[in-house]
Motif scaffolding. Structure first.
Motif, PDB file in Angstrom:
ATOM      1  N   MET A   1      18.399  -2.115 -16.957  1.00 14.50           N
ATOM      2  CA  MET A   1      17.080  -2.234 -16.343  1.00 14.50           C
ATOM      3  C   MET A   1      16.003  -2.104 -17.428  1.00 14.50           C
ATOM      4  O   MET A   1      16.133  -1.300 -18.342  1.00 14.50           O
ATOM      5  CB  MET A   1      16.891  -1.115 -15.321  1.00 14.50           C
ATOM      6  CG  MET A   1      17.885  -1.132 -14.168  1.00 14.50           C
ATOM      7  SD  MET A   1      17.758  -2.571 -13.127  1.00 14.50           S
ATOM      8  CE  MET A   1      16.215  -2.303 -12.339  1.00 14.50           C
ATOM      9  N   ALA A   2      14.933  -2.894 -17.233  1.00 17.05           N
ATOM     10  CA  ALA A   2      13.821  -2.860 -18.189  1.00 17.05           C
ATOM     11  C   ALA A   2      12.996  -1.584 -17.994  1.00 17.05           C
ATOM     12  O   ALA A   2      12.801  -1.132 -16.866  1.00 17.05           O
ATOM     13  CB  ALA A   2      12.939  -4.088 -17.995  1.00 17.05           C
ATOM     14  N   HIS A   3      12.579  -1.029 -19.081  1.00 14.50           N
ATOM     15  CA  HIS A   3      11.742   0.163 -19.013  1.00 14.50           C
ATOM     16  C   HIS A   3      10.266  -0.181 -19.102  1.00 14.50           C
ATOM     17  O   HIS A   3       9.411   0.688 -18.936  1.00 14.50           O
ATOM     18  CB  HIS A   3      12.118   1.140 -20.128  1.00 14.50           C
ATOM     19  CG  HIS A   3      13.439   1.777 -19.893  1.00 14.50           C
ATOM     20  ND1 HIS A   3      13.603   2.897 -19.118  1.00 14.50           N
ATOM     21  CD2 HIS A   3      14.688   1.430 -20.302  1.00 14.50           C
ATOM     22  CE1 HIS A   3      14.882   3.223 -19.071  1.00 14.50           C
ATOM     23  NE2 HIS A   3      15.570   2.346 -19.780  1.00 14.50           N
ATOM     24  N   LYS A   4       9.927  -1.440 -19.455  1.00 14.13           N
ATOM     25  CA  LYS A   4       8.529  -1.896 -19.523  1.00 14.13           C
ATOM     26  C   LYS A   4       8.349  -2.992 -18.485  1.00 14.13           C
ATOM     27  O   LYS A   4       9.248  -3.787 -18.243  1.00 14.13           O
ATOM     28  CB  LYS A   4       8.216  -2.475 -20.916  1.00 14.13           C
ATOM     29  CG  LYS A   4       8.344  -1.464 -22.038  1.00 14.13           C
ATOM     30  CD  LYS A   4       7.175  -0.512 -22.023  1.00 14.13           C
ATOM     31  CE  LYS A   4       7.241   0.424 -23.229  1.00 14.13           C
ATOM     32  NZ  LYS A   4       6.234   1.455 -23.180  1.00 14.13           N
ATOM     33  N   LYS A   5       7.165  -3.030 -17.901  1.00 13.02           N
ATOM     34  CA  LYS A   5       6.893  -4.087 -16.936  1.00 13.02           C
ATOM     35  C   LYS A   5       6.689  -5.411 -17.665  1.00 13.02           C
ATOM     36  O   LYS A   5       6.350  -5.445 -18.844  1.00 13.02           O
ATOM     37  CB  LYS A   5       5.640  -3.757 -16.130  1.00 13.02           C
ATOM     38  CG  LYS A   5       5.829  -2.576 -15.194  1.00 13.02           C
ATOM     39  CD  LYS A   5       4.624  -2.412 -14.315  1.00 13.02           C
ATOM     40  CE  LYS A   5       4.844  -1.257 -13.360  1.00 13.02           C
ATOM     41  NZ  LYS A   5       3.737  -1.093 -12.435  1.00 13.02           N
ATOM     42  N   GLY A   6       6.843  -6.484 -16.943  1.00 18.70           N
ATOM     43  CA  GLY A   6       6.678  -7.811 -17.542  1.00 18.70           C
ATOM     44  C   GLY A   6       5.215  -8.135 -17.780  1.00 18.70           C
ATOM     45  O   GLY A   6       4.332  -7.306 -17.618  1.00 18.70           O
ATOM     46  N   ALA A   7       4.960  -9.385 -18.163  1.00 17.19           N
ATOM     47  CA  ALA A   7       3.596  -9.837 -18.429  1.00 17.19           C
ATOM     48  C   ALA A   7       2.745  -9.659 -17.183  1.00 17.19           C
ATOM     49  O   ALA A   7       3.220  -9.745 -16.066  1.00 17.19           O
ATOM     50  CB  ALA A   7       3.610 -11.288 -18.856  1.00 17.19           C
ATOM     51  N   GLY A   8       1.438  -9.389 -17.362  1.00 15.65           N
ATOM     52  CA  GLY A   8       0.554  -9.195 -16.228  1.00 15.65           C
ATOM     53  C   GLY A   8       0.667  -7.796 -15.660  1.00 15.65           C
ATOM     54  O   GLY A   8       0.487  -7.584 -14.471  1.00 15.65           O
ATOM     55  N   SER A   9       0.977  -6.863 -16.493  1.00 15.41           N
ATOM     56  CA  SER A   9       1.129  -5.476 -16.049  1.00 15.41           C
ATOM     57  C   SER A   9      -0.181  -4.921 -15.511  1.00 15.41           C
ATOM     58  O   SER A   9      -1.265  -5.330 -15.897  1.00 15.41           O
ATOM     59  CB  SER A   9       1.579  -4.632 -17.243  1.00 15.41           C
ATOM     60  OG  SER A   9       1.468  -3.268 -16.943  1.00 15.41           O
ATOM     61  N   SER A  10      -0.068  -3.987 -14.598  1.00 14.42           N
ATOM     62  CA  SER A  10      -1.272  -3.363 -14.046  1.00 14.42           C
ATOM     63  C   SER A  10      -1.964  -2.484 -15.087  1.00 14.42           C
ATOM     64  O   SER A  10      -3.050  -1.986 -14.841  1.00 14.42           O
ATOM     65  CB  SER A  10      -0.914  -2.532 -12.829  1.00 14.42           C
ATOM     66  OG  SER A  10      -0.033  -1.496 -13.208  1.00 14.42           O
TER      67      SER A  10
ATOM     68  N   ASN B   1      -3.019  -3.700 -17.820  1.00 14.80           N
ATOM     69  CA  ASN B   1      -4.039  -4.580 -18.403  1.00 14.80           C
ATOM     70  C   ASN B   1      -5.222  -4.701 -17.453  1.00 14.80           C
ATOM     71  O   ASN B   1      -5.243  -4.096 -16.400  1.00 14.80           O
ATOM     72  CB  ASN B   1      -3.440  -5.980 -18.636  1.00 14.80           C
ATOM     73  CG  ASN B   1      -2.265  -5.941 -19.565  1.00 14.80           C
ATOM     74  OD1 ASN B   1      -2.164  -5.052 -20.398  1.00 14.80           O
ATOM     75  ND2 ASN B   1      -1.363  -6.882 -19.423  1.00 14.80           N
ATOM     76  N   GLY B   2      -6.206  -5.491 -17.828  1.00 15.03           N
ATOM     77  CA  GLY B   2      -7.256  -5.852 -16.906  1.00 15.03           C
ATOM     78  C   GLY B   2      -8.537  -5.051 -16.984  1.00 15.03           C
ATOM     79  O   GLY B   2      -9.369  -5.158 -16.099  1.00 15.03           O
ATOM     80  N   ARG B   3      -8.740  -4.243 -18.008  1.00 17.46           N
ATOM     81  CA  ARG B   3     -10.009  -3.535 -18.151  1.00 17.46           C
ATOM     82  C   ARG B   3     -10.836  -4.230 -19.217  1.00 17.46           C
ATOM     83  O   ARG B   3     -10.336  -4.583 -20.282  1.00 17.46           O
ATOM     84  CB  ARG B   3      -9.783  -2.079 -18.547  1.00 17.46           C
ATOM     85  CG  ARG B   3      -9.331  -1.217 -17.391  1.00 17.46           C
ATOM     86  CD  ARG B   3      -8.970   0.176 -17.837  1.00 17.46           C
ATOM     87  NE  ARG B   3      -7.945   0.206 -18.863  1.00 17.46           N
ATOM     88  CZ  ARG B   3      -6.639   0.032 -18.638  1.00 17.46           C
ATOM     89  NH1 ARG B   3      -6.217  -0.210 -17.403  1.00 17.46           N
ATOM     90  NH2 ARG B   3      -5.772   0.098 -19.616  1.00 17.46           N
TER      91      ARG B   3
END
Length: 86
Positions: A1-10, A12-14
């Motif tokens: 299982m991946a320990h990091k989220k994929g692209a477009g992680s929550s 980001n976005g600030r």
């Protein structure tokens, strides 16, 4: 299982709001007393005759008149307001 989220992680976005800096009234235009001429960070443009300097380095007209940008011998740009003579 991946320990990091994929692209477009929550995570980001600030981003900060744009500050709408720059020259608001150009040379030759007529300014009313109190109107903002330049919004800037630091003194890219300096205050000349009949121009005030705000605490955030905003340049504003002190009298009604025509705006003039000039470069002096120290190679700095100065903004002045010439009274309109009719």
């Amino acid at each position: 299982m991946a320990h990091k989220k994929g692209a477009g992680s929550s995570r980001n976005g600030r981003d900060s709001q744009s500050k709408r800096l720059g020259v608001k009234l150009f040379g030759g235009q007529v300014a009313k007393a109190g109107s903002i001429i330049v919004r800037q960070r630091g003194t890219k443009h300096n205050a000349g005759l009949n121009v005030g300097l705000g605490k955030d380095h905003t340049l504003f007209a002190l009298i009604d008149g025509e705006i003039e940008f000039k470069r002096r011998k120290d190679n700095k740009t100065y903004v002045s307001v010439k009274p309109v003579t009719e």
